[in-house]
Write an enzyme that holds these catalytic residues in place. Structure first.
Site, PDB file in Angstrom:
ATOM      1  N   GLU A 139      -6.775   4.184   8.211  1.00 26.65           N
ATOM      2  CA  GLU A 139      -6.628   5.635   7.967  1.00 26.65           C
ATOM      3  C   GLU A 139      -7.920   6.203   7.383  1.00 26.65           C
ATOM      4  O   GLU A 139      -8.285   7.345   7.675  1.00 26.65           O
ATOM      5  CB  GLU A 139      -5.420   5.885   7.043  1.00 26.65           C
ATOM      6  CG  GLU A 139      -4.113   5.685   7.807  1.00 26.65           C
ATOM      7  CD  GLU A 139      -2.946   5.175   6.979  1.00 26.65           C
ATOM      8  OE1 GLU A 139      -2.975   5.280   5.744  1.00 26.65           O
ATOM      9  OE2 GLU A 139      -1.993   4.630   7.587  1.00 26.65           O
TER      10      GLU A 139
ATOM     11  N   LYS B 175       0.053   4.288  -0.211  1.00 28.00           N
ATOM     12  CA  LYS B 175      -0.588   5.443   0.444  1.00 28.00           C
ATOM     13  C   LYS B 175      -0.444   6.719  -0.394  1.00 28.00           C
ATOM     14  O   LYS B 175      -0.429   6.660  -1.612  1.00 28.00           O
ATOM     15  CB  LYS B 175      -0.024   5.631   1.860  1.00 28.00           C
ATOM     16  CG  LYS B 175      -0.098   4.342   2.678  1.00 28.00           C
ATOM     17  CD  LYS B 175       0.076   4.576   4.146  1.00 28.00           C
ATOM     18  CE  LYS B 175       0.124   3.236   4.876  1.00 28.00           C
ATOM     19  NZ  LYS B 175       0.073   3.350   6.309  1.00 28.00           N
TER      20      LYS B 175
ATOM     21  N   HIS C 210      -9.446   0.763   5.178  1.00 24.72           N
ATOM     22  CA  HIS C 210      -8.150   0.938   5.847  1.00 24.72           C
ATOM     23  C   HIS C 210      -8.350   1.802   7.084  1.00 24.72           C
ATOM     24  O   HIS C 210      -9.187   2.722   7.081  1.00 24.72           O
ATOM     25  CB  HIS C 210      -7.150   1.588   4.880  1.00 24.72           C
ATOM     26  CG  HIS C 210      -5.749   1.556   5.395  1.00 24.72           C
ATOM     27  ND1 HIS C 210      -5.288   2.464   6.321  1.00 24.72           N
ATOM     28  CD2 HIS C 210      -4.720   0.712   5.140  1.00 24.72           C
ATOM     29  CE1 HIS C 210      -4.026   2.175   6.600  1.00 24.72           C
ATOM     30  NE2 HIS C 210      -3.655   1.123   5.894  1.00 24.72           N
TER      31      HIS C 210
ATOM     32  N   SER D  61       3.383  -2.794  10.367  1.00 19.85           N
ATOM     33  CA  SER D  61       4.841  -2.807  10.507  1.00 19.85           C
ATOM     34  C   SER D  61       5.486  -4.115  10.062  1.00 19.85           C
ATOM     35  O   SER D  61       6.426  -4.613  10.698  1.00 19.85           O
ATOM     36  CB  SER D  61       5.237  -2.445  11.944  1.00 19.85           C
ATOM     37  OG  SER D  61       4.784  -1.134  12.257  1.00 19.85           O
TER      38      SER D  61
ATOM     39  N   ASN E 173       0.866  -1.186   0.000  1.00 22.97           N
ATOM     40  CA  ASN E 173       0.000   0.000   0.000  1.00 22.97           C
ATOM     41  C   ASN E 173       0.897   1.229   0.000  1.00 22.97           C
ATOM     42  O   ASN E 173       1.559   1.522   0.996  1.00 22.97           O
ATOM     43  CB  ASN E 173      -0.883  -0.038   1.267  1.00 22.97           C
ATOM     44  CG  ASN E 173      -1.720   1.225   1.428  1.00 22.97           C
ATOM     45  OD1 ASN E 173      -1.842   2.020   0.496  1.00 22.97           O
ATOM     46  ND2 ASN E 173      -2.295   1.387   2.613  1.00 22.97           N
TER      47      ASN E 173
ATOM     48  N   GLU F  39      -5.393  -5.730  10.456  1.00 25.89           N
ATOM     49  CA  GLU F  39      -4.387  -4.700  10.695  1.00 25.89           C
ATOM     50  C   GLU F  39      -4.657  -4.032  12.039  1.00 25.89           C
ATOM     51  O   GLU F  39      -5.459  -3.088  12.116  1.00 25.89           O
ATOM     52  CB  GLU F  39      -4.452  -3.641   9.596  1.00 25.89           C
ATOM     53  CG  GLU F  39      -4.173  -4.175   8.224  1.00 25.89           C
ATOM     54  CD  GLU F  39      -3.588  -3.093   7.327  1.00 25.89           C
ATOM     55  OE1 GLU F  39      -2.441  -3.268   6.919  1.00 25.89           O
ATOM     56  OE2 GLU F  39      -4.240  -2.070   7.093  1.00 25.89           O
TER      57      GLU F  39
ATOM     58  N   GLY G 176       4.846   1.107   4.954  1.00 32.33           N
ATOM     59  CA  GLY G 176       6.165   1.740   4.882  1.00 32.33           C
ATOM     60  C   GLY G 176       7.206   0.928   4.121  1.00 32.33           C
ATOM     61  O   GLY G 176       7.889   1.461   3.221  1.00 32.33           O
TER      62      GLY G 176
ATOM     63  N   GLY H 265       2.308   1.618  10.958  1.00 33.83           N
ATOM     64  CA  GLY H 265       3.222   2.750  10.866  1.00 33.83           C
ATOM     65  C   GLY H 265       3.899   3.109  12.186  1.00 33.83           C
ATOM     66  O   GLY H 265       4.496   4.172  12.316  1.00 33.83           O
TER      67      GLY H 265
END
Ligand code: PEP
Length: 253
Positions: free
Chosen positions: A99, A12, A97, A215, A10, A169, A237, A175
């Site tokens: 976020e 982002k 997600h 992570s 992803n 998740e 990330g 993150g």
């Protein structure tokens, strides 16, 4: 039951079109030739979907949107239609997600509409679910997961369930550099599979791919993938670094 692993990146809100194409090239090169035990999926920002999609045509890497609208088209400023994703070569969309849930206040109801719309117009949903730290500490993890699974997948037919991927998740692991231990992740995945088995039937639950996200990095992918109910990873990330993502794709168990 053997489920084909799925490693998803992803990206982002990162990367220009040119940067996205450079990274996509690295991902294509990282996929082991002839490996039929795993699939790789990348979710670039919308602006890069078309160019990256063109590059993926003759590759083994699949393309995903980072979200998708439930409507075919119309007055939905800021949204993207399933047909627009397909037009760029995408087969999947990440939905729900954390976020989107937390920053943009997407509700279970809206996420359900997105899942239903995606399936209706031929896009496979990657439905993200997960508890916050507060929910885990107050022992609400399983209640939250059950609620999110049931709300997200309400009314989805057994046939359509074959196209769905679920990503567990834990919000506290996204993150943050904190990964759920392999035991914590395995426990949550078993629970999610049990919820699906009760909603549908055991064979459908056994076929469902459940990814872990939070992570994931080269240092922990092998132990996560060694767990029987972890069928892949949704990577944030570490998916932005070609070498790290290459190592993750090439996990060994
Ligand atoms: C994610 O964005 O879904 C994610 C898991 O991010 P990270 O790998 O950076 O924790």
């Amino acid at each position: 039951m053997t489920r084909k692993a799925l490693i998803a990146g992803n990206w982002k809100m990162h990367l220009t079109v040119e940067e996205a194409c450079t990274l996509a090239r690295e991902v294509i090169q990282a996929v082991p030739t002839g490996a039929d035990d795993r699939e790789v999926l990348i979710a670039p920002p919308f602006t890069a979907l078309r160019e990256v999609g063109k590059m993926l045509v003759s590759s083994h890497v699949l393309l995903s949107g980072q979200n998708v609208c439930w409507e075919k088209n119309g007055a939905f400023t800021g949204e993207i239609a399933p047909a627009m994703l397909k037009d760029c070569g995408a087969s999947h969309a990440i939905i729900g997600h954390s976020e989107r849930r937390q920053i943009f206040h997407e509700s279970d109801e809206m996420i359900h509409k997105r899942v239903t719309g995606a399936l209706k117009y031929g896009i496979s949903p990657v439905l993200c679910i997960g508890e916050t730290l507060k929910e885990r500490e107050s022992e609400q993890t399983f209640t939250v997961l059950e609620t999110q699974v049931k709300a997200g997948l309400r009314g989805i037919s057994p046939d359509d369930m074959q196209k769905v991927v679920v990503a567990y998740e834990p919000v506290w692991a996204i993150g943050t550099g904190k990964t759920a231990s392999k035991e914590q992740a395995q426990e949550a995945h078993v629970f999610i599979r049990e919820v699906i088995a009760k909603l549908y039937e055991k064979t459908i639950a056994e076929k469902l791919r459940i990814l872990y996200g939070g992570s994931v990095k080269p240092a922990n992918i092998d132990e996560l993938m060694s767990q029987p109910d972890i069928d892949g990873a949704l990577v944030g990330g570490a998916a932005l670094d070609g070498a790290s993502f290459a190592r993750i794709i090439n996990f060994t168990v």
